[in-house]
Design an enzyme around this catalytic site. Structure first.
Site, PDB file in Angstrom:
ATOM      1  N   GLY A 121       0.822  -1.223   0.000  1.00 18.95           N
ATOM      2  CA  GLY A 121       0.000   0.000   0.000  1.00 18.95           C
ATOM      3  C   GLY A 121       0.844   1.257   0.000  1.00 18.95           C
ATOM      4  CG  PHE A 154       1.438   0.570   7.263  1.00 19.18           C
ATOM      5  CD1 PHE A 154       2.679  -0.042   7.177  1.00 19.18           C
ATOM      6  CD2 PHE A 154       1.386   1.916   7.602  1.00 19.18           C
ATOM      7  CE1 PHE A 154       3.858   0.662   7.415  1.00 19.18           C
ATOM      8  CE2 PHE A 154       2.561   2.629   7.841  1.00 19.18           C
ATOM      9  CZ  PHE A 154       3.789   2.001   7.745  1.00 19.18           C
ATOM     10  CE  LYS A 181      -6.103   5.672   2.517  1.00 17.55           C
ATOM     11  NZ  LYS A 181      -5.704   7.055   2.295  1.00 17.55           N
ATOM     12  CB  SER A 220      -5.865   8.368  11.943  1.00 17.92           C
ATOM     13  OG  SER A 220      -6.465   9.502  11.369  1.00 17.92           O
ATOM     14  CE1 TYR A 274      -9.425   7.090   9.393  1.00 19.20           C
ATOM     15  CE2 TYR A 274      -8.897   4.815   8.840  1.00 19.20           C
ATOM     16  CZ  TYR A 274      -8.499   6.119   9.112  1.00 19.20           C
ATOM     17  OH  TYR A 274      -7.161   6.414   9.123  1.00 19.20           O
ATOM     18  CE  LYS A 315      -6.328   3.600  11.288  1.00 21.75           C
ATOM     19  NZ  LYS A 315      -5.303   2.540  11.066  1.00 21.75           N
ATOM     20  NE  ARG A 349      -9.164  17.591   7.422  1.00 25.70           N
ATOM     21  CZ  ARG A 349     -10.223  18.324   7.790  1.00 25.70           C
ATOM     22  NH1 ARG A 349     -10.016  19.564   8.296  1.00 25.70           N
ATOM     23  NH2 ARG A 349     -11.447  17.850   7.685  1.00 25.70           N
ATOM     24  NE  ARG A 358     -15.038  14.611   3.235  1.00 27.54           N
ATOM     25  CZ  ARG A 358     -13.798  14.178   2.962  1.00 27.54           C
ATOM     26  NH1 ARG A 358     -13.556  13.523   1.842  1.00 27.54           N
ATOM     27  NH2 ARG A 358     -12.798  14.465   3.779  1.00 27.54           N
ATOM     28  N   PRO A 359     -20.259  15.635   5.160  1.00 26.61           N
ATOM     29  CG  PRO A 359     -22.288  14.486   5.039  1.00 26.61           C
ATOM     30  CD  PRO A 359     -21.186  15.044   4.176  1.00 26.61           C
ATOM     31  N   GLY A 360     -19.069  14.841   8.442  1.00 30.02           N
ATOM     32  CA  GLY A 360     -17.972  14.166   9.147  1.00 30.02           C
ATOM     33  C   GLY A 360     -16.672  14.938   9.125  1.00 30.02           C
ATOM     34  CG  ASP A 361     -14.771  17.008   5.763  1.00 30.64           C
ATOM     35  OD1 ASP A 361     -13.976  16.062   5.908  1.00 30.64           O
ATOM     36  OD2 ASP A 361     -15.131  17.426   4.660  1.00 30.64           O
TER      37      ASP A 361
HETATM   38  C1  WQD Z   1      -9.020  16.880   3.376  1.00 27.68           C
HETATM   39  C2  WQD Z   1      -9.839  18.133   3.133  1.00 27.68           C
HETATM   40  C3  WQD Z   1     -12.165  17.714   2.702  1.00 27.68           C
HETATM   41  C4  WQD Z   1     -11.714  15.785  -1.197  1.00 27.68           C
HETATM   42  C5  WQD Z   1      -8.891  11.455   6.099  1.00 27.68           C
HETATM   43  C6  WQD Z   1      -8.858  10.561   7.298  1.00 27.68           C
HETATM   44  C7  WQD Z   1      -7.471  10.527   7.866  1.00 27.68           C
HETATM   45  C8  WQD Z   1      -6.517  10.091   6.809  1.00 27.68           C
HETATM   46  C9  WQD Z   1      -6.597  11.029   5.618  1.00 27.68           C
HETATM   47  C10 WQD Z   1      -5.907   7.797   6.496  1.00 27.68           C
HETATM   48  C11 WQD Z   1     -11.209  18.080   3.815  1.00 27.68           C
HETATM   49  C12 WQD Z   1     -11.487  18.368   1.492  1.00 27.68           C
HETATM   50  C13 WQD Z   1     -11.435  16.392   0.018  1.00 27.68           C
HETATM   51  C14 WQD Z   1     -12.367  16.530  -2.206  1.00 27.68           C
HETATM   52  C15 WQD Z   1     -12.423  18.440  -0.762  1.00 27.68           C
HETATM   53  N1  WQD Z   1      -6.833   8.754   6.445  1.00 27.68           N
HETATM   54  N2  WQD Z   1     -11.786  17.696   0.221  1.00 27.68           N
HETATM   55  N3  WQD Z   1     -12.689  17.840  -1.948  1.00 27.68           N
HETATM   56  O1  WQD Z   1     -10.775  13.731   5.650  1.00 27.68           O
HETATM   57  O2  WQD Z   1      -8.848  15.231   6.414  1.00 27.68           O
HETATM   58  O3  WQD Z   1      -8.595  12.759   6.493  1.00 27.68           O
HETATM   59  O4  WQD Z   1      -7.960  11.027   5.147  1.00 27.68           O
HETATM   60  O5  WQD Z   1      -4.772   7.856   6.795  1.00 27.68           O
HETATM   61  O6  WQD Z   1      -7.450   9.634   8.948  1.00 27.68           O
HETATM   62  O7  WQD Z   1      -9.736  11.100   8.277  1.00 27.68           O
HETATM   63  O8  WQD Z   1      -8.615  13.907   4.311  1.00 27.68           O
HETATM   64  O9  WQD Z   1      -8.079  14.375   1.961  1.00 27.68           O
HETATM   65  O10 WQD Z   1     -10.364  13.381   2.529  1.00 27.68           O
HETATM   66  O11 WQD Z   1      -9.879  15.755   3.077  1.00 27.68           O
HETATM   67  O12 WQD Z   1     -12.735  19.629  -0.538  1.00 27.68           O
HETATM   68  O13 WQD Z   1     -12.656  16.035  -3.329  1.00 27.68           O
HETATM   69  O14 WQD Z   1     -10.093  18.243   1.735  1.00 27.68           O
HETATM   70  O15 WQD Z   1     -13.463  18.252   2.886  1.00 27.68           O
HETATM   71  O16 WQD Z   1     -11.538  19.381   4.250  1.00 27.68           O
HETATM   72  P1  WQD Z   1      -9.313  13.978   5.753  1.00 27.68           P
HETATM   73  P2  WQD Z   1      -9.249  14.296   2.892  1.00 27.68           P
END
Ligand code: WQD
Length: 351
Positions: A11, A82, A86, A126, A151, A155, A232, A296-299
């Site tokens: 991966g 790993f 996810k 995470s 998810y 963790k 982020r 996006r729900p959950g963000d």
């Molecule tokens: C980042 C930002 C989205 C896609 C998750 C897991 C974390 C890790 C990484 C495994 C957010 C925005 C995203 C898109 C967008 N997983 N976005 N348009 O959700 O912070 O973290 O993935 O290791 O544990 O929780 O990462 O890259 O999905 O999103 O605007 O098409 O980008 O809303 O604000 P996230 P993400």
């Protein structure tokens, strides 16, 4: 040579960590059932290091198959785990699949750790465990909030399970809480290979730029942040990989403070979605086709790391900045396009 078992070695983060381990004198074997990966990245590891890594195509949910790997490799010094599903969104749609896969795999592994007395265990955790933090940056002592997704719950449960198992046991564990791993190895021979439409921002950006995705949607423009989009902590996957080697060495050298030390793996910098897009546009000299859409729900609104513990205790140095991350991600996307048929054939062979 000290032999390390890497689960999920085919991966994204697993393959980058294997490269770093090999370059730092470790011997490595992998367990990966290729349910969400192919041998493509394993071949990339060989091209970078000149070494072939044996992968056991084993489903960690099968205890007997997992145990057989340990019987064949009685000299495993440490494990870096790993292998897990996810995708936040998918976990909301299929919680049982996530709990079964992520927790049964960990429990089977830990049964083997106990029976074969493996001394060191590194767990891929995470920043999701922090939920929506009250104060920023988050430290390892920041409050653990209710998980925002199954998810994230796996963790948190994984961390709890490990804490209890090593509390009075003979093995030690280190929990590494990743922020947002992005980018590709500087050789551009390994990188992220999302199966299907990517859920994560950076592969969605690069796939939009290369034309695989028509238009990127920015999820939410009305957050209480400097430009209305989520913040982020993006961290280069090669920096994440090296931190695993350092964490393993830290345990082998007997420097751990407890039987279950925790480290944040983030750059310490928070960037908004729009700032990430602008950085990509600058390094790729392209205009990205995106629009501002609904949340996006959950963000979570904003999260970034205080990484001082990993820097001071592990001697971790974050080498890559946001532009390096975007540059390597873009070069990798172009490489994947070149090798598209090879990758498709390998995925076809697996299905
Ligand atoms: C980042 C930002 C989205 C896609 C998750 C897991 C974390 C890790 C990484 C495994 C957010 C925005 C995203 C898109 C967008 N997983 N976005 N348009 O959700 O912070 O973290 O993935 O290791 O544990 O929780 O990462 O890259 O999905 O999103 O605007 O098409 O980008 O809303 O604000 P996230 P993400």
């Amino acid at each position: 040579m000290r032999k390390i078992l890497v689960t999920g070695g085919c991966g994204y983060i697993g393959s980058h960590t294997i490269v770093d381990l090999l370059e730092n004198g470790f011997d490595v074997i992998s367990i990966d059932d290729n349910s969400r990966s192919t041998k493509y990245l394993l071949d990339g590891i060989t091209k970078i290091t000149g070494k072939k890594v044996k992968n056991y195509n084993v489903d960690l949910k099968d205890y007997n198959d997992t145990r057989a790997v340990f019987q064949e490799n009685e000299d495993i010094e440490g494990i870096i785990h790993f292998a897990a599903y996810k995708a936040v969104g998918e976990s909301v749609e299929q919680p049982l699949m996530y709990f079964e896969n992520n927790l049964f795999s960990l429990i089977n592994l830990m049964k083997c750790v106990e029976e074969f007395e493996v001394p060191h265990f590194v767990f891929s955790s995470s920043c999701t465990v922090y939920g929506n933090p009250d104060t920023l940056p988050v430290t390892e002592n920041s409050a653990i909030k209710n998980a925002e997704s199954p998810y994230g719950a796996t963790k948190q449960m994984g961390e709890d399970i490990l804490n209890w198992i090593v509390k009075n046991g003979n093995s030690k564990a280190i929990l590494l809480r990743y922020f947002n791993p992005v980018g590709a190895h500087p050789s551009i021979l390994i990188g992220e290979l999302p199966l299907g439409k990517p859920a994560n921002l950076v592969p969605a950006i690069t796939q939009t730029a290369i034309g695989k995705i028509e238009q990127l949607t920015v999820f939410g423009k009305d957050y209480p942040t400097r430009d209305g989009t989520c913040i982020r902590d993006y961290i280069h996957v090669s920096d994440i990989a090296h931190a695993h080697t350092l964490a393993l060495q830290y345990m082998i050298d007997g420097k751990t403070k407890t039987n279950c030390d925790i480290f944040n793996l983030g750059s310490g910098n928070g960037f908004t979605v729009l700032e990430a897009i602008y950085a990509f546009e600058e390094v790729s000299a392209t205009k990205l086709n995106y629009h501002l859409g609904p949340r996006r729900p959950g963000d979570v609104i904003a999260i970034y790391a205080n990484n001082e513990l990993a820097v001071n205790e592990l001697g971790w140095i974050v080498k890559y900045d946001l532009k390096d991350m975007m540059h390597t991600a873009w070069l990798w996307e172009q490489k994947v396009k070149e090798d598209e048929q090879i990758i498709k054939n390998q995925q076809f062979q697996l299905n």
